[in-house]
Design a protein around this motif. Structure first.
Motif, PDB file in Angstrom:
ATOM      1  N   VAL A   1       9.935   9.594   9.848  1.00 63.03           N
ATOM      2  CA  VAL A   1       8.483   9.428   9.867  1.00 63.03           C
ATOM      3  C   VAL A   1       7.905  10.819  10.014  1.00 63.03           C
ATOM      4  O   VAL A   1       8.309  11.575  10.900  1.00 63.03           O
ATOM      5  CB  VAL A   1       8.032   8.556  11.062  1.00 63.03           C
ATOM      6  N   TRP A   2       6.979  11.183   9.135  1.00 66.39           N
ATOM      7  CA  TRP A   2       6.358  12.499   9.254  1.00 66.39           C
ATOM      8  C   TRP A   2       4.843  12.324   9.379  1.00 66.39           C
ATOM      9  O   TRP A   2       4.241  11.476   8.718  1.00 66.39           O
ATOM     10  CB  TRP A   2       6.707  13.391   8.060  1.00 66.39           C
ATOM     11  N   CYS A   3       4.261  13.095  10.280  1.00 69.85           N
ATOM     12  CA  CYS A   3       2.815  13.026  10.498  1.00 69.85           C
ATOM     13  C   CYS A   3       2.252  14.436  10.574  1.00 69.85           C
ATOM     14  O   CYS A   3       2.732  15.271  11.346  1.00 69.85           O
ATOM     15  CB  CYS A   3       2.503  12.258  11.783  1.00 69.85           C
ATOM     16  N   ILE A   4       1.259  14.695   9.752  1.00 71.83           N
ATOM     17  CA  ILE A   4       0.596  16.000   9.676  1.00 71.83           C
ATOM     18  C   ILE A   4      -0.812  15.862  10.242  1.00 71.83           C
ATOM     19  O   ILE A   4      -1.506  14.870   9.985  1.00 71.83           O
ATOM     20  CB  ILE A   4       0.535  16.499   8.224  1.00 71.83           C
ATOM     21  N   ARG A   5      -1.233  16.876  10.979  1.00 72.59           N
ATOM     22  CA  ARG A   5      -2.585  16.902  11.522  1.00 72.59           C
ATOM     23  C   ARG A   5      -3.451  17.788  10.617  1.00 72.59           C
ATOM     24  O   ARG A   5      -3.234  19.007  10.505  1.00 72.59           O
ATOM     25  CB  ARG A   5      -2.563  17.462  12.938  1.00 72.59           C
ATOM     26  N   ASN A   6      -4.434  17.171   9.946  1.00 70.23           N
ATOM     27  CA  ASN A   6      -5.345  17.947   9.117  1.00 70.23           C
ATOM     28  C   ASN A   6      -6.120  18.950   9.968  1.00 70.23           C
ATOM     29  O   ASN A   6      -6.470  18.668  11.122  1.00 70.23           O
ATOM     30  CB  ASN A   6      -6.338  17.026   8.400  1.00 70.23           C
TER      31      ASN A   6
ATOM     32  N   ASP B   1       0.824  -1.218   0.000  1.00 68.05           N
ATOM     33  CA  ASP B   1       0.000   0.000   0.000  1.00 68.05           C
ATOM     34  C   ASP B   1       0.852   1.258   0.000  1.00 68.05           C
ATOM     35  O   ASP B   1       0.434   2.300  -0.510  1.00 68.05           O
ATOM     36  CB  ASP B   1      -0.913   0.012   1.237  1.00 68.05           C
ATOM     37  N   ALA B   2       2.036   1.194   0.601  1.00 70.63           N
ATOM     38  CA  ALA B   2       2.935   2.352   0.699  1.00 70.63           C
ATOM     39  C   ALA B   2       4.150   2.092  -0.182  1.00 70.63           C
ATOM     40  O   ALA B   2       5.255   1.825   0.304  1.00 70.63           O
ATOM     41  CB  ALA B   2       3.350   2.589   2.148  1.00 70.63           C
TER      42      ALA B   2
ATOM     43  N   LEU C   1       0.247  10.537   7.054  1.00 71.46           N
ATOM     44  CA  LEU C   1       1.419   9.848   7.602  1.00 71.46           C
ATOM     45  C   LEU C   1       2.264   9.272   6.474  1.00 71.46           C
ATOM     46  O   LEU C   1       1.725   8.727   5.497  1.00 71.46           O
ATOM     47  CB  LEU C   1       0.963   8.721   8.530  1.00 71.46           C
ATOM     48  N   GLY C   2       3.577   9.395   6.604  1.00 68.89           N
ATOM     49  CA  GLY C   2       4.453   8.834   5.592  1.00 68.89           C
ATOM     50  C   GLY C   2       5.873   8.669   6.105  1.00 68.89           C
ATOM     51  O   GLY C   2       6.195   9.010   7.249  1.00 68.89           O
ATOM     52  N   GLU C   3       6.723   8.130   5.238  1.00 69.03           N
ATOM     53  CA  GLU C   3       8.139   7.934   5.525  1.00 69.03           C
ATOM     54  C   GLU C   3       8.964   8.496   4.376  1.00 69.03           C
ATOM     55  O   GLU C   3       8.516   8.507   3.226  1.00 69.03           O
ATOM     56  CB  GLU C   3       8.479   6.447   5.654  1.00 69.03           C
ATOM     57  N   VAL C   4      10.193   8.926   4.702  1.00 62.94           N
ATOM     58  CA  VAL C   4      11.165   9.347   3.696  1.00 62.94           C
ATOM     59  C   VAL C   4      12.502   8.711   4.036  1.00 62.94           C
ATOM     60  O   VAL C   4      12.936   8.722   5.194  1.00 62.94           O
ATOM     61  CB  VAL C   4      11.314  10.883   3.640  1.00 62.94           C
TER      62      VAL C   4
ATOM     63  N   ARG D   1      15.634  10.697  -2.990  1.00 62.00           N
ATOM     64  CA  ARG D   1      15.033  10.108  -1.800  1.00 62.00           C
ATOM     65  C   ARG D   1      13.931   9.131  -2.203  1.00 62.00           C
ATOM     66  O   ARG D   1      13.438   9.161  -3.331  1.00 62.00           O
ATOM     67  CB  ARG D   1      14.458  11.201  -0.897  1.00 62.00           C
ATOM     68  N   VAL D   2      13.522   8.315  -1.260  1.00 57.73           N
ATOM     69  CA  VAL D   2      12.379   7.423  -1.422  1.00 57.73           C
ATOM     70  C   VAL D   2      11.273   7.916  -0.496  1.00 57.73           C
ATOM     71  O   VAL D   2      11.503   8.136   0.699  1.00 57.73           O
ATOM     72  CB  VAL D   2      12.743   5.966  -1.089  1.00 57.73           C
ATOM     73  N   VAL D   3      10.094   8.111  -1.054  1.00 57.39           N
ATOM     74  CA  VAL D   3       8.936   8.578  -0.291  1.00 57.39           C
ATOM     75  C   VAL D   3       7.901   7.457  -0.244  1.00 57.39           C
ATOM     76  O   VAL D   3       7.601   6.835  -1.270  1.00 57.39           O
ATOM     77  CB  VAL D   3       8.323   9.842  -0.927  1.00 57.39           C
ATOM     78  N   ARG D   4       7.378   7.203   0.944  1.00 58.06           N
ATOM     79  CA  ARG D   4       6.323   6.205   1.109  1.00 58.06           C
ATOM     80  C   ARG D   4       5.123   6.864   1.776  1.00 58.06           C
ATOM     81  O   ARG D   4       5.154   7.196   2.963  1.00 58.06           O
ATOM     82  CB  ARG D   4       6.824   5.045   1.984  1.00 58.06           C
ATOM     83  N   ASP D   5       4.066   7.079   1.027  1.00 61.14           N
ATOM     84  CA  ASP D   5       2.827   7.635   1.575  1.00 61.14           C
ATOM     85  C   ASP D   5       2.013   6.511   2.189  1.00 61.14           C
ATOM     86  O   ASP D   5       1.688   5.523   1.521  1.00 61.14           O
ATOM     87  CB  ASP D   5       2.016   8.330   0.481  1.00 61.14           C
ATOM     88  N   ILE D   6       1.667   6.649   3.472  1.00 60.54           N
ATOM     89  CA  ILE D   6       0.971   5.584   4.197  1.00 60.54           C
ATOM     90  C   ILE D   6      -0.503   5.928   4.392  1.00 60.54           C
ATOM     91  O   ILE D   6      -1.383   5.176   3.984  1.00 60.54           O
ATOM     92  CB  ILE D   6       1.674   5.326   5.544  1.00 60.54           C
TER      93      ILE D   6
END
Length: 256
Positions: A229-234, A121-122, A156-159, A138-143
């Motif tokens: 790991v990056w997490c954004i609050r909508n 999925d990511a 939420l995602g990873e780089v 870079r490698v980006v993984r959108d979760i």
């Protein structure tokens, strides 16, 4: 806020950032879950939650399901993430000597189906390899995103950055608050994270708060792979969809 990674996390759940530790501006909680040996963690919070396996061997239990997953080094292996709505009961059983998860939670009254997201999925998306002499490769993984869960209040995602590369570049910003969590390979690595006009040294297991509308590029030192790991609050009526680029660097957007 910068939470330095010098002090090791203790076994169990470790709160790192958010209202529970005096930072209401984030509007979400970020914590680190360390399962040492055959231990388990249970949670039925009245908040939306995401449990991201950073590395280790665990069984996720939810809604009558049991799924065992394993992850080695994040550079080589993709993520597993259990995403559940408010009130859903979760049990995570550890099997390895050392299993690490990031925990993300926020208020959300909207209903959605619980889901275990997998590396399929990511998928790995490579960016920046053909521009700026590869300096932002870079490698980006959108979760979790508005595309796969529009009812979520989290993104939420990873780089993964190769040694010596830049991430989050060209400089960009957004009105939604965000948290970055860094690890390095080898583990004694370091980098720099900018938040507006401030620069923070990041080491293994460092968390940095990204304030609304602040530019936030980062870089890793030569010789060290960087994982974030990056997490954004909508925000209500204003979910995160895409970054806003600093006009000063508009000509470099092709590297995004």
């Amino acid at each position: 806020m910068k939470k330095d990674g010098v002090t090791p996390f203790r076994p169990g759940y470790n709160p790192v950032a958010g209202p529970s530790v005096g930072d209401g501006e984030l509007q979400m909680e970020f914590g680190f879950l360390l399962l040492a040996g055959k231990t388990c963690y249970e949670d039925a919070s009245h908040e939306e939650r995401a449990f991201l396996l950073v590395r280790g061997d665990v069984t996720f239990c939810w809604d009558g399901k049991r799924v065992r997953v394993k992850r080695g080094l994040w550079r080589d292996d993709g993520p597993f993430c259990l995403h559940v709505p408010a009130g859903a009961a979760v049990r995570i059983e550890g099997h390895a000597d050392h299993s690490e998860l990031t925990v993300h939670q926020t208020e959300n009254e909207r209903a959605f189906s619980s889901r275990l997201l997998t590396p399929a999925d990511a998928k790995n998306v490579r960016r920046g390899a053909d521009t700026l002499e590869g300096s932002t490769e870079r490698v980006v993984r959108d979760i979790i995103s508005q595309d796969n869960c529009p009812a979520s209040n989290l993104v939420l995602g990873e780089v993964i950055l190769k040694p010596g590369r830049w991430g989050g570049y060209p400089n960009h910003y957004h009105p939604q608050p965000e948290v970055f969590f860094f690890q390095y390979y080898p583990a004694n690595g370091f980098g720099i994270a900018n938040v507006g006009d401030k620069a923070f040294v990041t080491t293994n297991n460092t968390a940095v708060k990204i304030t609304p509308n602040a530019d936030h590029p980062c870089v890793t030192a030569p010789g060290y792979w960087q994982y974030s790991v990056w997490c954004i609050r909508n925000l209500p009526g204003n979910p995160y969809v895409r970054p806003i680029f600093n006009e000063r660097f508009a000509a470099l957007q092709a590297g995004w």
